[in-house]
Design a protein around this motif. Structure first.
Motif, PDB file in Angstrom:
ATOM      1  N   VAL A  35       0.709  -1.239   0.026  1.00 51.72           N
ATOM      2  CA  VAL A  35      -0.001   0.070   0.039  1.00 51.72           C
ATOM      3  C   VAL A  35       0.994   1.219  -0.076  1.00 51.72           C
ATOM      4  O   VAL A  35       1.800   1.477   0.607  1.00 51.72           O
ATOM      5  N   ASN A  36       0.795   2.284  -1.156  1.00 51.80           N
ATOM      6  CA  ASN A  36       1.480   3.192  -0.957  1.00 51.80           C
ATOM      7  C   ASN A  36       0.660   4.424  -1.229  1.00 51.80           C
ATOM      8  O   ASN A  36      -0.112   4.614  -2.045  1.00 51.80           O
ATOM      9  N   GLY A  37       0.951   5.601  -0.339  1.00 50.71           N
ATOM     10  CA  GLY A  37       0.516   6.631  -0.327  1.00 50.71           C
ATOM     11  C   GLY A  37      -1.133   6.908  -0.164  1.00 50.71           C
ATOM     12  O   GLY A  37      -1.790   7.515  -0.946  1.00 50.71           O
ATOM     13  N   LEU A  38      -1.563   6.166   1.144  1.00 49.85           N
ATOM     14  CA  LEU A  38      -3.122   6.005   1.322  1.00 49.85           C
ATOM     15  C   LEU A  38      -3.598   7.096   1.990  1.00 49.85           C
ATOM     16  O   LEU A  38      -2.947   7.470   3.058  1.00 49.85           O
ATOM     17  N   ASN A  39      -4.486   7.618   1.639  1.00 52.46           N
ATOM     18  CA  ASN A  39      -5.196   8.828   2.273  1.00 52.46           C
ATOM     19  C   ASN A  39      -6.841   8.332   2.564  1.00 52.46           C
ATOM     20  O   ASN A  39      -7.343   7.835   1.535  1.00 52.46           O
ATOM     21  N   THR A  40      -7.332   8.563   3.809  1.00 53.74           N
ATOM     22  CA  THR A  40      -8.385   7.892   4.028  1.00 53.74           C
ATOM     23  C   THR A  40      -9.256   9.076   4.949  1.00 53.74           C
ATOM     24  O   THR A  40      -8.583   9.801   5.766  1.00 53.74           O
ATOM     25  N   TRP A  41     -10.486   9.332   4.859  1.00 50.27           N
ATOM     26  CA  TRP A  41     -11.510  10.111   5.109  1.00 50.27           C
ATOM     27  C   TRP A  41     -12.964   9.797   5.680  1.00 50.27           C
ATOM     28  O   TRP A  41     -13.227   8.834   4.844  1.00 50.27           O
ATOM     29  N   TYR A  42     -13.415  10.195   6.455  1.00 45.82           N
ATOM     30  CA  TYR A  42     -14.829  10.259   6.692  1.00 45.82           C
ATOM     31  C   TYR A  42     -15.506  11.648   6.176  1.00 45.82           C
ATOM     32  O   TYR A  42     -16.557  11.847   5.576  1.00 45.82           O
ATOM     33  N   ASP A  43     -14.825  12.320   6.486  1.00 44.71           N
ATOM     34  CA  ASP A  43     -15.114  13.997   6.096  1.00 44.71           C
ATOM     35  C   ASP A  43     -13.893  14.426   5.280  1.00 44.71           C
ATOM     36  O   ASP A  43     -12.804  14.531   5.636  1.00 44.71           O
ATOM     37  N   ARG A  44     -14.270  14.766   4.110  1.00 45.55           N
ATOM     38  CA  ARG A  44     -12.886  14.931   3.100  1.00 45.55           C
ATOM     39  C   ARG A  44     -12.011  16.081   3.618  1.00 45.55           C
ATOM     40  O   ARG A  44     -11.050  16.352   3.105  1.00 45.55           O
ATOM     41  N   GLU A  45     -12.745  17.059   4.500  1.00 46.51           N
ATOM     42  CA  GLU A  45     -11.895  18.062   5.116  1.00 46.51           C
ATOM     43  C   GLU A  45     -10.974  17.702   6.243  1.00 46.51           C
ATOM     44  O   GLU A  45     -10.117  18.380   6.710  1.00 46.51           O
ATOM     45  N   SER A  62     -15.551   3.895   1.577  1.00 47.75           N
ATOM     46  CA  SER A  62     -15.326   4.475  -0.064  1.00 47.75           C
ATOM     47  C   SER A  62     -14.617   5.662   0.133  1.00 47.75           C
ATOM     48  O   SER A  62     -13.884   6.086  -1.009  1.00 47.75           O
ATOM     49  N   GLY A  63     -14.537   6.317   1.138  1.00 48.00           N
ATOM     50  CA  GLY A  63     -13.519   7.486   1.200  1.00 48.00           C
ATOM     51  C   GLY A  63     -12.190   7.231   1.268  1.00 48.00           C
ATOM     52  O   GLY A  63     -11.429   7.509   2.305  1.00 48.00           O
ATOM     53  N   PHE A  64     -11.164   6.998   0.408  1.00 46.10           N
ATOM     54  CA  PHE A  64      -9.997   6.540   0.230  1.00 46.10           C
ATOM     55  C   PHE A  64      -9.402   7.076  -1.136  1.00 46.10           C
ATOM     56  O   PHE A  64     -10.137   6.544  -2.120  1.00 46.10           O
ATOM     57  N   CYS A  65      -8.123   7.246  -1.239  1.00 45.73           N
ATOM     58  CA  CYS A  65      -7.549   7.072  -2.461  1.00 45.73           C
ATOM     59  C   CYS A  65      -5.981   6.563  -2.180  1.00 45.73           C
ATOM     60  O   CYS A  65      -5.537   6.815  -1.073  1.00 45.73           O
ATOM     61  N   ALA A  66      -5.369   6.072  -3.113  1.00 46.11           N
ATOM     62  CA  ALA A  66      -3.835   5.791  -2.898  1.00 46.11           C
ATOM     63  C   ALA A  66      -2.892   5.817  -4.199  1.00 46.11           C
ATOM     64  O   ALA A  66      -3.822   5.774  -5.286  1.00 46.11           O
ATOM     65  N   ASP A  67      -1.617   6.109  -4.298  1.00 46.24           N
ATOM     66  CA  ASP A  67      -0.806   6.023  -5.106  1.00 46.24           C
ATOM     67  C   ASP A  67      -1.005   4.732  -5.902  1.00 46.24           C
ATOM     68  O   ASP A  67      -0.991   4.700  -7.178  1.00 46.24           O
ATOM     69  N   SER A  68      -1.195   3.577  -5.022  1.00 43.53           N
ATOM     70  CA  SER A  68      -1.066   2.306  -5.575  1.00 43.53           C
ATOM     71  C   SER A  68      -1.410   1.308  -4.529  1.00 43.53           C
ATOM     72  O   SER A  68      -0.854   1.458  -3.460  1.00 43.53           O
ATOM     73  N   ILE A  69      -2.109   0.380  -4.950  1.00 37.54           N
ATOM     74  CA  ILE A  69      -2.313  -0.758  -3.914  1.00 37.54           C
ATOM     75  C   ILE A  69      -2.061  -2.238  -4.801  1.00 37.54           C
ATOM     76  O   ILE A  69      -2.532  -2.228  -5.821  1.00 37.54           O
ATOM     77  N   LEU A  70      -0.940  -2.921  -4.428  1.00 40.66           N
ATOM     78  CA  LEU A  70      -0.616  -4.112  -5.298  1.00 40.66           C
ATOM     79  C   LEU A  70      -0.922  -5.338  -4.324  1.00 40.66           C
ATOM     80  O   LEU A  70      -0.673  -5.448  -3.064  1.00 40.66           O
TER      81      LEU A  70
END
Length: 235
Positions: free
Chosen positions: A8-18, A57-65
């Motif tokens: 997992v690389n560069g994972l960002n997670t939120w419930y509130d995007r702010e 569903s509130g997440f994004c990542a540079d990469s997940i392998l």
């Protein structure tokens, strides 16, 4: 050389995007190892496990392998590679243990195994036909733990697995985690330092939404972990 199971690389997670809960988190899990995840309350341990479980569903990542290939955490093929035992789980309240076990193995497309040894190990013999809603917190936890170790997924996720267990079941759980490396990889969070130091090949310290430090095999000890958490009285 160890083979990577999940990267997992560069994972960002939120419930509130702010307001980010996890920020630029990166870690690698190898095949056939037990890894502890520890941090103070609010560090994001449960949130991270929920992301890996496909519940947020509130997440994004540079990469997940997964095994070196791009993975979608919410896709069916990834879900069938992992199983999660949550700290608290009030689902399937009108199932008995036997009904829940059959449901899970059917969902994963696996043949139902003999779980009698696990049932005995957790001293659960008298509760297999009782509805989950009528079980104590500890016995309900055993339902999910027995299912998890019977299922033997590539990636087993455990969120505070010791909570609610009696002494004998806790000791049995430690042995199961240690032995699980023959089948796959365990990632488990805990605020009980003993569970981390007795079972982990590696320990990740989660702090302010990211991995702040890693302890490798042979250097997993209580004093250094306490120091890394900057809060010696937490345990």
């Amino acid at each position: 050389m160890k083979n990577s199971l999940l990267d997992v690389n560069g994972l960002n997670t939120w419930y509130d995007r702010e307001k980010m809960v996890l920020s630029n988190l990166s870690l690698e899990l190898n095949e056939h190892e037990a890894v502890g995840l520890i941090g103070l309350n609010g560090a994001g341990k449960t949130t991270f496990l929920k992301v890996l479980s496909g519940l947020l569903s509130g997440f994004c990542a540079d990469s997940i392998l997964l095994c070196g290939r791009p993975a979608n955490l919410r896709a069916q093929d990834f879900k069938r590679c992992r199983y999660t035992v949550f700290a608290e789980d009030n689902s399937f309240q009108y199932f008995t243990f036997r009904e829940y076990l059959s449901y899970v193995f059917n969902a994963y497309g696996k043949e139902l195994p003999d779980v009698s040894a696990l049932v005995r190990g957790f001293h659960f013999e008298n509760y297999t036909d009782i509805l989950l809603k009528d079980l104590s917190t500890g016995n309900c936890k055993k339902v999910f733990l027995i299912t998890a170790f019977a299922l033997k997924p590539k990636l087993l996720l455990l969120d505070e697995p010791v909570n609610g267990l009696d002494f004998q079941s806790t000791e049995y759980l430690y042995q199961l985690i240690t032995d699980y490396k023959d089948h796959g990889t365990v990632l488990f969070s805990s605020h009980i330092l003993e569970s981390i130091t007795l079972t982990s090949d590696r320990v990740f310290i989660l702090e302010s939404g990211k991995i702040s430090r890693t302890f490798e095999h042979g250097h997993v000890n209580a004093a250094e972990i306490r120091e890394a958490l900057h809060y010696e009285n937490n345990f």
